[in-house]
Design a protein around this motif. Structure first.
Motif, mmCIF file in Angstrom:
data_model
loop_
_atom_site.group_PDB
_atom_site.id
_atom_site.type_symbol
_atom_site.label_atom_id
_atom_site.label_comp_id
_atom_site.label_asym_id
_atom_site.label_seq_id
_atom_site.Cartn_x
_atom_site.Cartn_y
_atom_site.Cartn_z
ATOM 1 N N SER A 172 -14.246 -2.690 -1.472
ATOM 2 C CA SER A 172 -13.479 -2.203 -0.323
ATOM 3 C C SER A 172 -12.033 -2.029 -0.780
ATOM 4 O O SER A 172 -11.573 -2.688 -1.714
ATOM 5 N N PHE A 173 -11.330 -1.131 -0.108
ATOM 6 C CA PHE A 173 -9.980 -0.758 -0.527
ATOM 7 C C PHE A 173 -9.095 -0.614 0.699
ATOM 8 O O PHE A 173 -9.539 -0.129 1.748
ATOM 9 N N ASP A 174 -7.841 -1.052 0.566
ATOM 10 C CA ASP A 174 -6.911 -0.943 1.698
ATOM 11 C C ASP A 174 -5.485 -0.880 1.177
ATOM 12 O O ASP A 174 -5.157 -1.503 0.157
ATOM 13 N N VAL A 175 -4.654 -0.110 1.834
ATOM 14 C CA VAL A 175 -3.238 -0.062 1.480
ATOM 15 C C VAL A 175 -2.397 -0.457 2.682
ATOM 16 O O VAL A 175 -2.807 -0.296 3.827
ATOM 17 N N GLU A 176 -1.216 -1.011 2.403
ATOM 18 C CA GLU A 176 -0.183 -1.228 3.412
ATOM 19 C C GLU A 176 0.963 -0.275 3.091
ATOM 20 O O GLU A 176 1.220 0.025 1.918
ATOM 21 N N THR A 177 1.639 0.192 4.120
ATOM 22 C CA THR A 177 2.693 1.190 3.905
ATOM 23 C C THR A 177 3.997 0.760 4.550
ATOM 24 O O THR A 177 4.011 0.093 5.597
ATOM 25 N N ARG A 178 5.090 1.128 3.903
ATOM 26 C CA ARG A 178 6.438 0.910 4.424
ATOM 27 C C ARG A 178 7.310 2.073 3.999
ATOM 28 O O ARG A 178 7.192 2.563 2.873
ATOM 29 N N ALA A 179 8.156 2.532 4.896
ATOM 30 C CA ALA A 179 9.152 3.562 4.586
ATOM 31 C C ALA A 179 8.515 4.807 3.966
ATOM 32 O O ALA A 179 9.067 5.409 3.049
ATOM 33 N N GLY A 180 7.340 5.175 4.457
ATOM 34 C CA GLY A 180 6.694 6.404 4.010
ATOM 35 C C GLY A 180 6.021 6.328 2.664
ATOM 36 O O GLY A 180 5.612 7.359 2.109
ATOM 37 N N THR A 181 5.854 5.122 2.115
ATOM 38 C CA THR A 181 5.176 4.996 0.831
ATOM 39 C C THR A 181 4.248 3.777 0.860
ATOM 40 O O THR A 181 4.178 3.060 1.859
ATOM 41 N N ILE A 182 3.529 3.540 -0.226
ATOM 42 C CA ILE A 182 2.583 2.427 -0.301
ATOM 43 C C ILE A 182 3.303 1.196 -0.832
ATOM 44 O O ILE A 182 3.906 1.231 -1.902
ATOM 45 N N SER A 183 3.242 0.115 -0.080
ATOM 46 C CA SER A 183 3.912 -1.121 -0.486
ATOM 47 C C SER A 183 2.961 -2.112 -1.152
ATOM 48 O O SER A 183 3.376 -2.906 -1.996
ATOM 49 N N VAL A 184 1.690 -2.074 -0.758
ATOM 50 C CA VAL A 184 0.675 -2.987 -1.296
ATOM 51 C C VAL A 184 -0.662 -2.259 -1.288
ATOM 52 O O VAL A 184 -0.950 -1.491 -0.362
ATOM 53 N N MET A 185 -1.476 -2.479 -2.305
ATOM 54 C CA MET A 185 -2.863 -2.011 -2.261
ATOM 55 C C MET A 185 -3.767 -3.156 -2.679
ATOM 56 O O MET A 185 -3.387 -4.008 -3.491
ATOM 57 N N TYR A 219 -6.519 7.355 6.647
ATOM 58 C CA TYR A 219 -5.122 6.915 6.583
ATOM 59 C C TYR A 219 -4.770 6.501 5.156
ATOM 60 O O TYR A 219 -3.765 6.946 4.596
ATOM 61 N N ASP A 220 -5.591 5.645 4.550
ATOM 62 C CA ASP A 220 -5.325 5.172 3.190
ATOM 63 C C ASP A 220 -5.412 6.316 2.189
ATOM 64 O O ASP A 220 -4.582 6.425 1.275
ATOM 65 N N LEU A 221 -6.418 7.180 2.381
ATOM 66 C CA LEU A 221 -6.634 8.285 1.447
ATOM 67 C C LEU A 221 -5.450 9.247 1.430
ATOM 68 O O LEU A 221 -4.985 9.662 0.354
ATOM 69 N N GLN A 222 -4.945 9.601 2.614
ATOM 70 C CA GLN A 222 -3.848 10.579 2.638
ATOM 71 C C GLN A 222 -2.584 10.017 1.995
ATOM 72 O O GLN A 222 -1.804 10.746 1.389
ATOM 73 N N TYR A 223 -2.378 8.705 2.080
ATOM 74 C CA TYR A 223 -1.234 8.106 1.394
ATOM 75 C C TYR A 223 -1.432 8.102 -0.117
ATOM 76 O O TYR A 223 -0.485 8.348 -0.880
ATOM 77 N N MET A 224 -2.656 7.810 -0.555
ATOM 78 C CA MET A 224 -2.925 7.815 -1.996
ATOM 79 C C MET A 224 -2.753 9.222 -2.573
ATOM 80 O O MET A 224 -2.237 9.401 -3.680
ATOM 81 N N VAL A 225 -3.157 10.222 -1.803
ATOM 82 C CA VAL A 225 -3.000 11.609 -2.258
ATOM 83 C C VAL A 225 -1.527 12.008 -2.252
ATOM 84 O O VAL A 225 -1.018 12.601 -3.214
ATOM 85 N N LYS A 226 -0.820 11.667 -1.169
ATOM 86 C CA LYS A 226 0.574 12.071 -1.027
ATOM 87 C C LYS A 226 1.488 11.388 -2.041
ATOM 88 O O LYS A 226 2.355 12.036 -2.654
ATOM 89 N N VAL A 227 1.289 10.090 -2.251
ATOM 90 C CA VAL A 227 2.206 9.328 -3.100
ATOM 91 C C VAL A 227 1.832 9.405 -4.580
ATOM 92 O O VAL A 227 2.708 9.556 -5.435
ATOM 93 N N TYR A 228 0.514 9.340 -4.873
ATOM 94 C CA TYR A 228 0.094 9.246 -6.270
ATOM 95 C C TYR A 228 -0.833 10.378 -6.719
ATOM 96 O O TYR A 228 -1.239 10.411 -7.879
ATOM 97 N N GLY A 229 -1.194 11.254 -5.805
ATOM 98 C CA GLY A 229 -2.075 12.362 -6.176
ATOM 99 C C GLY A 229 -3.491 11.927 -6.495
ATOM 100 O O GLY A 229 -4.206 12.605 -7.234
ATOM 101 N N ILE A 230 -3.931 10.802 -5.920
ATOM 102 C CA ILE A 230 -5.259 10.263 -6.196
ATOM 103 C C ILE A 230 -6.181 10.552 -5.012
ATOM 104 O O ILE A 230 -5.976 10.018 -3.912
ATOM 105 N N ASP A 231 -7.155 11.373 -5.240
ATOM 106 C CA ASP A 231 -8.156 11.705 -4.227
ATOM 107 C C ASP A 231 -9.463 11.040 -4.614
ATOM 108 O O ASP A 231 -9.786 10.937 -5.800
ATOM 109 N N PHE A 232 -10.220 10.580 -3.641
ATOM 110 C CA PHE A 232 -11.499 9.930 -3.938
ATOM 111 C C PHE A 232 -12.415 10.017 -2.717
ATOM 112 O O PHE A 232 -11.962 10.289 -1.608
#
Length: 289
Positions: free
Chosen positions: A132-145, A198-211
């Motif tokens: 399982s995978f989850d991210v936390e976000t702050r200030a428009g970016t990923i703070s923890v995964m 939600y997590d996917l769009q942040y991973m794509v936006k910040v790091y370009g990682i799609d899955f």
């Protein structure tokens, strides 16, 4: 919640009765008792939680009036009664001890984790490795995964310091995200997320990682439930996870700012619980559906 002296006096008498009678289990259906014993301020939020109070197992449930007025609570009420039955034979105090959440890892520990998971997935007797995978976000970016490899084991990678700066050097963060990309896109890994878009769009936006998202627990629950049921991770975990204690209060306001190093540690553990509960929830919902 404000408690006047008269109410405090009665609550102290209740504590004395508990010490005298030593019941095996207590069903808490009062927000005043919840606030007195555990500091909670909402039965709706803490409902289903499994606490230990001076050696007595406590299950938090909705109040009588809410059960009378709200038909959508009947399924949750049934699960609370099942937890009360469990409380007669198990020690809730040990529940949180079972969680193994790794936080603040070193770069070397990250390397070990991200190399171990694909290696295990590639073993011939492994059909698909569950994560399982989850991210936390702050200030428009990923703070923890975070990643969970079982209902009780999670590995949390901080990406932002208490002061908002990057937790890693640029080279280290690049390498960690390359490892994460390999793991998340591995063909023999089955990925479970809660509200995964939600997590996917942040991973794509910040790091370009799609899955690919193999199981989205919110979507699975939506297909299972009738209209009116909540789909939050905390509510679903309160229904389907073997041990449950409301943890979302631990992350309250941390998405905005950290006040101390202790907040930073608590925030990472919060993410780890998100991952662990999502893992167990995915297994339970896929079996039902």
């Amino acid at each position: 919640i404000y408690l006047d002296r008269e109410i405090e006096g009665e609550l102290r008498r209740l504590d004395e009765v508990l010490l005298l009678c030593k019941p095996k289990a207590v069903l808490c259906m009062s927000v005043i008792a919840l606030a007195w014993w555990f500091g909670g301020d909402s039965l709706d939020a803490f409902r289903g939680s499994m606490f230990s109070l001076r050696g007595v197992n406590v299950v938090v449930s909705s109040d009588i009036y809410a059960l009378y007025k709200r038909d959508e609570l009947m399924m949750a009420w049934s699960m609370d009664l099942q937890r009360l039955n469990v409380a007669l034979n198990e020690d809730f105090a040990k529940g949180l001890e079972d969680f193994n959440i790794k936080i603040c890892p070193t770069f070397h520990e990250c390397q070990e984790f991200f190399e171990e998971q694909p290696s295990e997935a590639n073993l011939p007797y492994i059909d698909r490795l569950k994560l399982s995978f989850d991210v936390e976000t702050r200030a428009g970016t990923i703070s923890v995964m975070g990643f969970a490899t079982s209902p009780r084991d999670a590995f949390v990678v901080p990406l932002m310091n208490v002061d908002g700066t990057s937790y890693w050097s640029a080279e280290e963060e690049l390498q960690i995200m390359l490892w994460a990309k390999e793991l998340l896109r591995h063909q023999k890994v089955a990925r479970a997320l809660q509200n995964g878009q939600y997590d996917l769009q942040y991973m794509v936006k910040v790091y370009g990682i799609d899955f690919k998202i193999d199981v989205d627990t919110m979507v699975e629950a939506h297909m299972l439930f009738t209209k009116g049921q909540k789909l939050s991770l905390a509510y679903l975990a309160s229904l389907f996870c073997t041990f449950y204690r409301y943890w979302k209060e631990d992350g309250k306001d941390f998405h905005k700012s950290f006040q101390s190093e202790a907040d930073f540690i608590k925030y990472q553990r919060y993410n780890g619980f998100d991952c662990c509960y999502t893992y167990e929830l995915a297994e339970a919902l896929v079996k039902i559906n």
